[in-house]
Design an enzyme around this catalytic site. Structure first.
Site, PDB file in Angstrom:
ATOM      1  N   GLU A   1      31.458  33.926  44.291  1.00 31.79           N
ATOM      2  CA  GLU A   1      32.426  32.837  44.324  1.00 31.79           C
ATOM      3  C   GLU A   1      32.411  32.227  45.720  1.00 31.79           C
ATOM      4  O   GLU A   1      32.175  32.944  46.694  1.00 31.79           O
ATOM      5  CB  GLU A   1      33.843  33.326  43.982  1.00 31.79           C
ATOM      6  CG  GLU A   1      34.163  33.339  42.493  1.00 31.79           C
ATOM      7  CD  GLU A   1      33.516  34.492  41.729  1.00 31.79           C
ATOM      8  OE1 GLU A   1      33.203  35.525  42.363  1.00 31.79           O
ATOM      9  OE2 GLU A   1      33.323  34.384  40.504  1.00 31.79           O
TER      10      GLU A   1
ATOM     11  N   GLU B   1      38.739  39.296  38.327  1.00 27.85           N
ATOM     12  CA  GLU B   1      38.482  38.080  37.565  1.00 27.85           C
ATOM     13  C   GLU B   1      39.029  38.196  36.143  1.00 27.85           C
ATOM     14  O   GLU B   1      39.446  37.199  35.549  1.00 27.85           O
ATOM     15  CB  GLU B   1      36.997  37.761  37.525  1.00 27.85           C
ATOM     16  CG  GLU B   1      36.743  36.363  37.004  1.00 27.85           C
ATOM     17  CD  GLU B   1      35.290  36.037  36.878  1.00 27.85           C
ATOM     18  OE1 GLU B   1      34.541  36.898  36.378  1.00 27.85           O
ATOM     19  OE2 GLU B   1      34.894  34.940  37.277  1.00 27.85           O
TER      20      GLU B   1
ATOM     21  N   CYS C   1      31.596  37.911  27.733  1.00 30.40           N
ATOM     22  CA  CYS C   1      30.974  38.440  28.969  1.00 30.40           C
ATOM     23  C   CYS C   1      31.573  39.767  29.390  1.00 30.40           C
ATOM     24  O   CYS C   1      30.852  40.696  29.752  1.00 30.40           O
ATOM     25  CB  CYS C   1      31.049  37.406  30.086  1.00 30.40           C
ATOM     26  SG  CYS C   1      32.638  37.266  30.925  1.00 30.40           S
TER      27      CYS C   1
ATOM     28  N   THR D   1      32.740  29.918  40.954  1.00 27.51           N
ATOM     29  CA  THR D   1      31.745  30.870  40.463  1.00 27.51           C
ATOM     30  C   THR D   1      30.356  30.247  40.419  1.00 27.51           C
ATOM     31  O   THR D   1      30.165  29.195  39.803  1.00 27.51           O
ATOM     32  CB  THR D   1      32.160  31.329  39.050  1.00 27.51           C
ATOM     33  OG1 THR D   1      33.369  32.086  39.154  1.00 27.51           O
ATOM     34  CG2 THR D   1      31.100  32.193  38.411  1.00 27.51           C
TER      35      THR D   1
ATOM     36  N   HIS E   1      37.111  28.816  28.318  1.00 30.86           N
ATOM     37  CA  HIS E   1      36.750  29.914  29.228  1.00 30.86           C
ATOM     38  C   HIS E   1      37.466  31.208  28.843  1.00 30.86           C
ATOM     39  O   HIS E   1      36.958  32.299  29.090  1.00 30.86           O
ATOM     40  CB  HIS E   1      37.010  29.531  30.686  1.00 30.86           C
ATOM     41  CG  HIS E   1      36.046  30.213  31.622  1.00 30.86           C
ATOM     42  ND1 HIS E   1      34.676  30.112  31.503  1.00 30.86           N
ATOM     43  CD2 HIS E   1      36.242  31.063  32.672  1.00 30.86           C
ATOM     44  CE1 HIS E   1      34.086  30.845  32.431  1.00 30.86           C
ATOM     45  NE2 HIS E   1      35.020  31.437  33.150  1.00 30.86           N
TER      46      HIS E   1
ATOM     47  N   TYR F   1      35.493  34.958  27.906  1.00 27.98           N
ATOM     48  CA  TYR F   1      35.744  36.318  28.391  1.00 27.98           C
ATOM     49  C   TYR F   1      35.695  37.354  27.265  1.00 27.98           C
ATOM     50  O   TYR F   1      35.512  38.533  27.524  1.00 27.98           O
ATOM     51  CB  TYR F   1      37.118  36.381  29.096  1.00 27.98           C
ATOM     52  CG  TYR F   1      37.092  35.861  30.519  1.00 27.98           C
ATOM     53  CD1 TYR F   1      36.174  34.903  30.916  1.00 27.98           C
ATOM     54  CD2 TYR F   1      37.985  36.335  31.467  1.00 27.98           C
ATOM     55  CE1 TYR F   1      36.149  34.436  32.214  1.00 27.98           C
ATOM     56  CE2 TYR F   1      37.969  35.869  32.772  1.00 27.98           C
ATOM     57  CZ  TYR F   1      37.046  34.919  33.140  1.00 27.98           C
ATOM     58  OH  TYR F   1      37.026  34.471  34.427  1.00 27.98           O
TER      59      TYR F   1
ATOM     60  N   CYS G   1      28.803  38.959  36.400  1.00 28.23           N
ATOM     61  CA  CYS G   1      29.071  37.583  35.980  1.00 28.23           C
ATOM     62  C   CYS G   1      27.801  36.762  36.159  1.00 28.23           C
ATOM     63  O   CYS G   1      27.236  36.728  37.241  1.00 28.23           O
ATOM     64  CB  CYS G   1      30.203  37.009  36.831  1.00 28.23           C
ATOM     65  SG  CYS G   1      30.368  35.210  36.730  1.00 28.23           S
TER      66      CYS G   1
ATOM     67  N   CYS H   1      28.590  29.891  32.505  1.00 24.90           N
ATOM     68  CA  CYS H   1      29.509  29.502  31.424  1.00 24.90           C
ATOM     69  C   CYS H   1      30.505  28.437  31.864  1.00 24.90           C
ATOM     70  O   CYS H   1      30.991  27.662  31.028  1.00 24.90           O
ATOM     71  CB  CYS H   1      30.297  30.708  30.931  1.00 24.90           C
ATOM     72  SG  CYS H   1      29.380  32.245  30.988  1.00 24.90           S
TER      73      CYS H   1
END
Ligand code: SF4
Ligand code: FE
Length: 480
Positions: free
Chosen positions: A255, A445, A297, A189, A290, A294, A98, A102
């Site tokens: 995180e 996640e 990413c 994050t 978001h 995904y 990650c 973003c």
């Protein structure tokens, strides 16, 4: 735009309060557990300087016309939304983790349209304030964390009904010059690699919950703001000095639990304060962007995992077995299905009244719903292909040991032409993505990030227009 080096230097100038493994971290930039996550964010700066990636990584600011990093941009077309997803896949491929940046981009795009609409209805001036902040973000090339998830306490109770009213972040004081907020945001994050944080409410709110209807920006080293770093599976392997055992020693994510212990925010950085009627759309839009993210990413990380599984098959001598070939095909099929949804919700994007572009909400939610499932299956297949040695293999120190090393070289060899060390490196990389530090980003996640599966199912039900489908059936069936 900042170079990678300038970004890292700018982090050194922040005075963050971070706790990790029970101690205050004095130098987060060089901390062995934190540094790989910083390197992943730094990649967003590095690739923006490279000619061949500029098309995805940069764009023109709609405020100033200057070239900016896409992570600081407001999406101005469906093509921008598509380019965002392509950028995220690229970065997933380059970091296998990650890359954290973003969340702020998605928060800014959600706030852009929401502040515009709130001003129209309430005569407030949030949108111009927000644009002022946005211009600073673009000119300083800041990394912005987006903080939505409250800790939430007893899930059966509303924010104000909790035994402790701070379990949802709230305004505790309004002054002439600004507000004071108290609360905590979980699972944040990339926050200690960020210059700024944008806070938003976590659920749609009722009229009597105005204190919780607050959105604002604060520097990550604001007085009263501090961070407790989250543990990841196998994280202390990074302290052992073995690149092989970590699996991906260069990159990672992180995180934190972020505590807002009476943080003062001046009015020019407040973007919503008491307008409960706009909280629902802010939450939905941020989640929507978001969920689209995904579809980029996780696909990029999936590319690395598929590549690693394919190499493991080569090194094991199983690459030609038909069931292995079929499993790799299945992994590709699942991964590209995720990508298809990311692209689809982007190319079906449409302009909001504020002029920026929003994703197709139904397709973005379908995208994330698939993400709650497919990476698990891809990981399962990767483990199947890798074999059990992935989790029973000795350490790098044993490989380097005079007595044990030669026996590890001899007995853990697969195909004769491949060095044993290469086989170990690839198996550790698969372990890292499926069970180690990167599994936070690739597995759990995928389940909970941008909202758990049920959150998407509610949105899918709401967006699907079942009545229209019933009418289609009535027409075909000849029912008046
Ligand atoms: Fe970006 Fe993916 Fe990390 Fe979210 S999980 S911040 S979309 S890389
Ligand atoms: Fe995430």
């Amino acid at each position: 735009m900042k170079t990678e080096e300038q970004y890292i230097e700018s982090l050194r100038r922040l005075n963050l309060e971070i706790y990790l493994l029970g101690e205050r971290v004095t130098n987060p930039v060089d901390h062995p557990i934190i540094r790989p996550s910083l390197n992943s964010v730094a990649m967003t700066f590095r690739l923006a300087q490279e000619e061949k990636y500029k098309h995805f990584m940069t764009t023109a600011s709609h405020l100033t016309g200057k070239t900016i990093n896409r992570f600081t941009a407001i999406h101005g077309s469906a093509q921008d939304l598509v380019n965002k997803v392509k950028m995220q896949r690229l970065l997933g491929q380059k970091t296998a983790s990650c890359f954290q940046r973003c969340v702020g981009m998605d928060a800014m795009n959600a706030l852009y349209s929401t502040t515009f609409e709130a001003d129209k209805k309430h005569g407030t001036s949030y949108h111009s304030r927000f644009k002022g902040f946005l211009q600073n973000v673009q000119e300083e090339d800041w990394v912005v964390d987006g903080a939505m998830t409250d800790v939430k306490g007893d899930r059966s109770l509303r924010p104000g009904q909790q035994a402790d009213p701070d379990l949802y972040l709230r305004v505790v004081e309004k002054r002439n010059d600004g507000i004071v907020v108290r609360g905590a945001k979980a699972h944040q994050t990339g926050m200690v690699n960020s210059h700024e944080v944008i806070a938003m409410p976590t659920i749609a709110l009722r009229d009597d919950e105005k204190d919780y209807a607050v959105s604002f920006a604060a520097p990550t080293d604001a007085k009263g703001l501090f961070f407790i770093y989250g543990r990841q599976s196998c994280d202390t392997r990074k302290l052992e000095g073995s690149a092989i055992d970590v699996g991906n020693h260069q990159y990672g994510g992180h995180e934190v639990l972020a505590i807002f212990d009476e943080v003062f925010v001046p009015w020019e950085r407040v973007f919503l304060c008491g307008e409960t009627d706009f909280v629902g759309s802010l939450v939905e839009r941020f989640a929507g962007y978001h969920r689209q993210s995904y579809g980029g990413c996780k696909v990029g990380v999936g590319d690395v995992l598929i590549g690693a599984a394919s190499l493991a098959a080569d090194f094991n001598g199983t690459a030609k077995a038909s069931h292995i070939v079929d499993k790799l095909i299945e992994m590709i099929h699942l991964n590209e299905t995720l990508y298809s949804c990311g692209l689809a919700c982007s190319s079906e994007g449409y302009p909001t009244p504020a002029g920026n572009y929003e994703i197709d909400m139904l397709l973005a939610n379908v995208c994330k719903q698939n993400v709650t499932r497919f990476p698990y299956e891809i990981a399962r297949l990767a483990e199947d292909i890798a074999g059990g040695l992935m989790v029973t293999m000795p350490s790098e120190k044993d490989l380097r040991n005079e007595r044990t090393g030669p026996y590890i070289q001899k007995y853990l060899k697969g195909v004769a032409s491949i060095p044993t060390e290469h086989r170990m490196r690839i198996l550790r990389l698969i372990e890292n993505i499926t069970l180690g530090t990167a599994a936070v980003g690739y597995r759990t996640e995928s389940m909970h990030g941008a909202g758990p599966p049920q959150a998407q199912r509610i949105m899918i039900r709401r967006q699907a227009d079942l009545e229209a489908k019933k009418n289609l059936a009535r027409n075909i069936a000849g029912i008046e």
